[in-house]
Design a protein around this motif. Sequence first.
Motif, PDB file in Angstrom:
ATOM      1  N   HIS A   1       0.842  -1.204   0.000  1.00 54.73           N
ATOM      2  CA  HIS A   1       0.000   0.000   0.000  1.00 54.73           C
ATOM      3  C   HIS A   1       0.870   1.244   0.000  1.00 54.73           C
ATOM      4  O   HIS A   1       0.645   2.188  -0.775  1.00 54.73           O
ATOM      5  CB  HIS A   1      -0.900   0.003   1.246  1.00 54.73           C
ATOM      6  CG  HIS A   1      -2.175  -0.750   1.046  1.00 54.73           C
ATOM      7  ND1 HIS A   1      -3.181  -0.317   0.213  1.00 54.73           N
ATOM      8  CD2 HIS A   1      -2.615  -1.928   1.607  1.00 54.73           C
ATOM      9  CE1 HIS A   1      -4.170  -1.163   0.248  1.00 54.73           C
ATOM     10  NE2 HIS A   1      -3.862  -2.168   1.086  1.00 54.73           N
ATOM     11  N   GLU A   2       1.902   1.262   0.893  1.00 60.76           N
ATOM     12  CA  GLU A   2       2.768   2.424   0.988  1.00 60.76           C
ATOM     13  C   GLU A   2       3.565   2.644  -0.294  1.00 60.76           C
ATOM     14  O   GLU A   2       3.716   3.773  -0.771  1.00 60.76           O
ATOM     15  CB  GLU A   2       3.727   2.256   2.168  1.00 60.76           C
ATOM     16  CG  GLU A   2       3.012   2.255   3.521  1.00 60.76           C
ATOM     17  CD  GLU A   2       3.979   1.969   4.661  1.00 60.76           C
ATOM     18  OE1 GLU A   2       5.176   1.769   4.376  1.00 60.76           O
ATOM     19  OE2 GLU A   2       3.551   1.964   5.833  1.00 60.76           O
TER      20      GLU A   2
ATOM     21  N   ALA B   1       2.791   1.656  -3.347  1.00 60.00           N
ATOM     22  CA  ALA B   1       1.911   2.067  -4.447  1.00 60.00           C
ATOM     23  C   ALA B   1       1.532   3.528  -4.308  1.00 60.00           C
ATOM     24  O   ALA B   1       1.435   4.263  -5.299  1.00 60.00           O
ATOM     25  CB  ALA B   1       0.659   1.190  -4.456  1.00 60.00           C
ATOM     26  N   GLU B   2       1.284   3.960  -3.050  1.00 60.14           N
ATOM     27  CA  GLU B   2       0.880   5.348  -2.856  1.00 60.14           C
ATOM     28  C   GLU B   2       2.066   6.303  -3.055  1.00 60.14           C
ATOM     29  O   GLU B   2       1.892   7.426  -3.550  1.00 60.14           O
ATOM     30  CB  GLU B   2       0.315   5.514  -1.438  1.00 60.14           C
ATOM     31  CG  GLU B   2      -1.012   4.775  -1.249  1.00 60.14           C
ATOM     32  CD  GLU B   2      -1.495   4.853   0.201  1.00 60.14           C
ATOM     33  OE1 GLU B   2      -0.725   5.415   1.019  1.00 60.14           O
ATOM     34  OE2 GLU B   2      -2.603   4.368   0.480  1.00 60.14           O
ATOM     35  N   GLY B   3       3.273   5.846  -2.652  1.00 60.76           N
ATOM     36  CA  GLY B   3       4.435   6.742  -2.731  1.00 60.76           C
ATOM     37  C   GLY B   3       5.142   6.744  -4.085  1.00 60.76           C
ATOM     38  O   GLY B   3       5.976   7.610  -4.371  1.00 60.76           O
ATOM     39  N   HIS B   4       4.891   5.771  -4.947  1.00 56.49           N
ATOM     40  CA  HIS B   4       5.606   5.670  -6.221  1.00 56.49           C
ATOM     41  C   HIS B   4       5.082   6.686  -7.217  1.00 56.49           C
ATOM     42  O   HIS B   4       3.882   6.783  -7.459  1.00 56.49           O
ATOM     43  CB  HIS B   4       5.441   4.258  -6.798  1.00 56.49           C
ATOM     44  CG  HIS B   4       6.082   4.137  -8.161  1.00 56.49           C
ATOM     45  ND1 HIS B   4       7.463   4.086  -8.343  1.00 56.49           N
ATOM     46  CD2 HIS B   4       5.514   4.051  -9.391  1.00 56.49           C
ATOM     47  CE1 HIS B   4       7.721   3.987  -9.631  1.00 56.49           C
ATOM     48  NE2 HIS B   4       6.556   3.964 -10.293  1.00 56.49           N
ATOM     49  N   GLU B   5       6.010   7.443  -7.789  1.00 61.53           N
ATOM     50  CA  GLU B   5       5.676   8.387  -8.846  1.00 61.53           C
ATOM     51  C   GLU B   5       6.705   8.179  -9.975  1.00 61.53           C
ATOM     52  O   GLU B   5       7.912   8.409  -9.773  1.00 61.53           O
ATOM     53  CB  GLU B   5       5.760   9.828  -8.341  1.00 61.53           C
ATOM     54  CG  GLU B   5       4.686  10.139  -7.299  1.00 61.53           C
ATOM     55  CD  GLU B   5       4.755  11.599  -6.874  1.00 61.53           C
ATOM     56  OE1 GLU B   5       5.614  12.337  -7.438  1.00 61.53           O
ATOM     57  OE2 GLU B   5       3.954  11.995  -6.003  1.00 61.53           O
ATOM     58  N   PRO B   6       6.280   7.721 -11.139  1.00 60.97           N
ATOM     59  CA  PRO B   6       7.237   7.479 -12.242  1.00 60.97           C
ATOM     60  C   PRO B   6       7.975   8.774 -12.613  1.00 60.97           C
ATOM     61  O   PRO B   6       7.354   9.835 -12.722  1.00 60.97           O
ATOM     62  CB  PRO B   6       6.346   6.980 -13.393  1.00 60.97           C
ATOM     63  CG  PRO B   6       5.101   6.486 -12.700  1.00 60.97           C
ATOM     64  CD  PRO B   6       4.922   7.350 -11.499  1.00 60.97           C
TER      65      PRO B   6
ATOM     66  N   GLY C   1       3.527  -4.540  -9.904  1.00 63.79           N
ATOM     67  CA  GLY C   1       3.396  -3.974  -8.553  1.00 63.79           C
ATOM     68  C   GLY C   1       1.966  -3.571  -8.265  1.00 63.79           C
ATOM     69  O   GLY C   1       1.426  -3.836  -7.198  1.00 63.79           O
ATOM     70  N   GLY C   2       1.321  -2.916  -9.258  1.00 63.74           N
ATOM     71  CA  GLY C   2      -0.079  -2.518  -9.060  1.00 63.74           C
ATOM     72  C   GLY C   2      -0.981  -3.710  -8.875  1.00 63.74           C
ATOM     73  O   GLY C   2      -1.895  -3.713  -8.046  1.00 63.74           O
ATOM     74  N   TYR C   3      -0.717  -4.758  -9.659  1.00 68.95           N
ATOM     75  CA  TYR C   3      -1.548  -5.973  -9.534  1.00 68.95           C
ATOM     76  C   TYR C   3      -1.352  -6.614  -8.170  1.00 68.95           C
ATOM     77  O   TYR C   3      -2.300  -7.092  -7.536  1.00 68.95           O
ATOM     78  CB  TYR C   3      -1.168  -6.957 -10.644  1.00 68.95           C
ATOM     79  CG  TYR C   3      -1.910  -8.264 -10.550  1.00 68.95           C
ATOM     80  CD1 TYR C   3      -3.245  -8.359 -10.962  1.00 68.95           C
ATOM     81  CD2 TYR C   3      -1.291  -9.406 -10.036  1.00 68.95           C
ATOM     82  CE1 TYR C   3      -3.925  -9.547 -10.868  1.00 68.95           C
ATOM     83  CE2 TYR C   3      -1.977 -10.595  -9.926  1.00 68.95           C
ATOM     84  CZ  TYR C   3      -3.297 -10.668 -10.348  1.00 68.95           C
ATOM     85  OH  TYR C   3      -3.979 -11.844 -10.242  1.00 68.95           O
ATOM     86  N   ALA C   4      -0.098  -6.624  -7.683  1.00 63.49           N
ATOM     87  CA  ALA C   4       0.163  -7.227  -6.367  1.00 63.49           C
ATOM     88  C   ALA C   4      -0.553  -6.447  -5.277  1.00 63.49           C
ATOM     89  O   ALA C   4      -1.137  -7.009  -4.359  1.00 63.49           O
ATOM     90  CB  ALA C   4       1.675  -7.265  -6.104  1.00 63.49           C
TER      91      ALA C   4
ATOM     92  N   VAL D   1      -4.828  -5.942  -1.386  1.00 62.14           N
ATOM     93  CA  VAL D   1      -5.957  -5.177  -0.852  1.00 62.14           C
ATOM     94  C   VAL D   1      -7.252  -5.943  -1.005  1.00 62.14           C
ATOM     95  O   VAL D   1      -8.109  -5.985  -0.138  1.00 62.14           O
ATOM     96  CB  VAL D   1      -6.045  -3.810  -1.549  1.00 62.14           C
ATOM     97  CG1 VAL D   1      -7.301  -3.072  -1.132  1.00 62.14           C
ATOM     98  CG2 VAL D   1      -4.807  -2.986  -1.234  1.00 62.14           C
ATOM     99  N   LYS D   2      -7.399  -6.571  -2.157  1.00 69.95           N
ATOM    100  CA  LYS D   2      -8.625  -7.325  -2.405  1.00 69.95           C
ATOM    101  C   LYS D   2      -8.760  -8.475  -1.450  1.00 69.95           C
ATOM    102  O   LYS D   2      -9.843  -8.807  -0.977  1.00 69.95           O
ATOM    103  CB  LYS D   2      -8.620  -7.829  -3.848  1.00 69.95           C
ATOM    104  CG  LYS D   2      -9.900  -8.573  -4.218  1.00 69.95           C
ATOM    105  CD  LYS D   2      -9.883  -8.996  -5.663  1.00 69.95           C
ATOM    106  CE  LYS D   2     -11.167  -9.742  -6.021  1.00 69.95           C
ATOM    107  NZ  LYS D   2     -11.174 -10.171  -7.404  1.00 69.95           N
ATOM    108  N   SER D   3      -7.625  -9.152  -1.105  1.00 64.29           N
ATOM    109  CA  SER D   3      -7.704 -10.306  -0.209  1.00 64.29           C
ATOM    110  C   SER D   3      -8.066  -9.874   1.190  1.00 64.29           C
ATOM    111  O   SER D   3      -8.623 -10.643   1.969  1.00 64.29           O
ATOM    112  CB  SER D   3      -6.364 -11.053  -0.193  1.00 64.29           C
ATOM    113  OG  SER D   3      -5.343 -10.194   0.306  1.00 64.29           O
ATOM    114  N   ASP D   4      -7.674  -8.598   1.571  1.00 62.98           N
ATOM    115  CA  ASP D   4      -7.984  -8.134   2.911  1.00 62.98           C
ATOM    116  C   ASP D   4      -9.426  -7.712   3.055  1.00 62.98           C
ATOM    117  O   ASP D   4      -9.981  -7.737   4.141  1.00 62.98           O
ATOM    118  CB  ASP D   4      -7.080  -6.942   3.281  1.00 62.98           C
ATOM    119  CG  ASP D   4      -5.661  -7.412   3.542  1.00 62.98           C
ATOM    120  OD1 ASP D   4      -5.502  -8.623   3.737  1.00 62.98           O
ATOM    121  OD2 ASP D   4      -4.747  -6.558   3.537  1.00 62.98           O
TER     122      ASP D   4
END
Length: 288
Positions: free
Chosen positions: A15-16, A18-23, A71-74, A79-82
Amino acid sequence: MRHQDVHEELSARLHEAAEGHEPDRARILARLERGMAAQSRPDHRATRPPVFGWVRVVSATAAVASVLAIGGYAVASAVKSDSPAQQTVSVSPTPSQSPAATSHAPVKPVAPKPSSDSDATSQSSPKASASTTSSATPTPSIPVVPPASGTEDGPLWSDGSIDPGSNDFWAQSDVTLKTTKQLTALTVQLKIKQTGGVTSTGAWRSLPEDDFTLTVAEQDGFLVYTWVLKEGRTVAAGEWVFAGQYDHERGGRDAKDDSYSAAGTVGAAGTAGGQQLAVKGDFAAQKS
């Protein structure tokens, strides 16, 4: 560390990330431009055919895109599993209201009213309706019994008593008459004081029912039973009982204000030759 804890920690890190990554698009574009400029210089010696340079650029770009996609899929998978599984609830369609349906309670039946003047009063309550009807209906005339001096008069004797079968809610008052002669006329009247909740539940007599006319009415705070011998009928010599039955408020009822009276005729009824008799009493013990 438990599997569940590892899973939760991985989900949190993803989660962190994905939220912090900026290409870094500027860096990627600059690299592409440098590669293109190098190819366009005349003195540039390509160690590999030009096509392989483009392949490298495209391959690098695809690799970055693949990493981001994986990474997005993971992250999405974690998130979906939670998240709790969605439940589908079947809801019945709202029924359409029938034209005959009503949202208010049924109206209690009201006794027929003989007059339109009592409409407003009769709608208030069943009790008010009953009182309105009784007021609109003429009160039966109560016969007047000739005055008497006591419980005995010639061949006629009387007594008043409360029936032993009476209880805390109901009572029966008995008027006992003894006559040594045949009676050609007879009127018996029983008065029950309204001490609270006194209402008639019936009446009877030991003589034939068809020989008498019975009237039950309220007058001056009393419930009044009156038996009148029909014209042409007679009462034979003997002992006879006239009884009034009634409900009353709970508890022992004091009958000290109750009374009775009776008037009879010996001989030709309605003529000067007949002997007029009259008796009266209360409901204290009487001696014959």
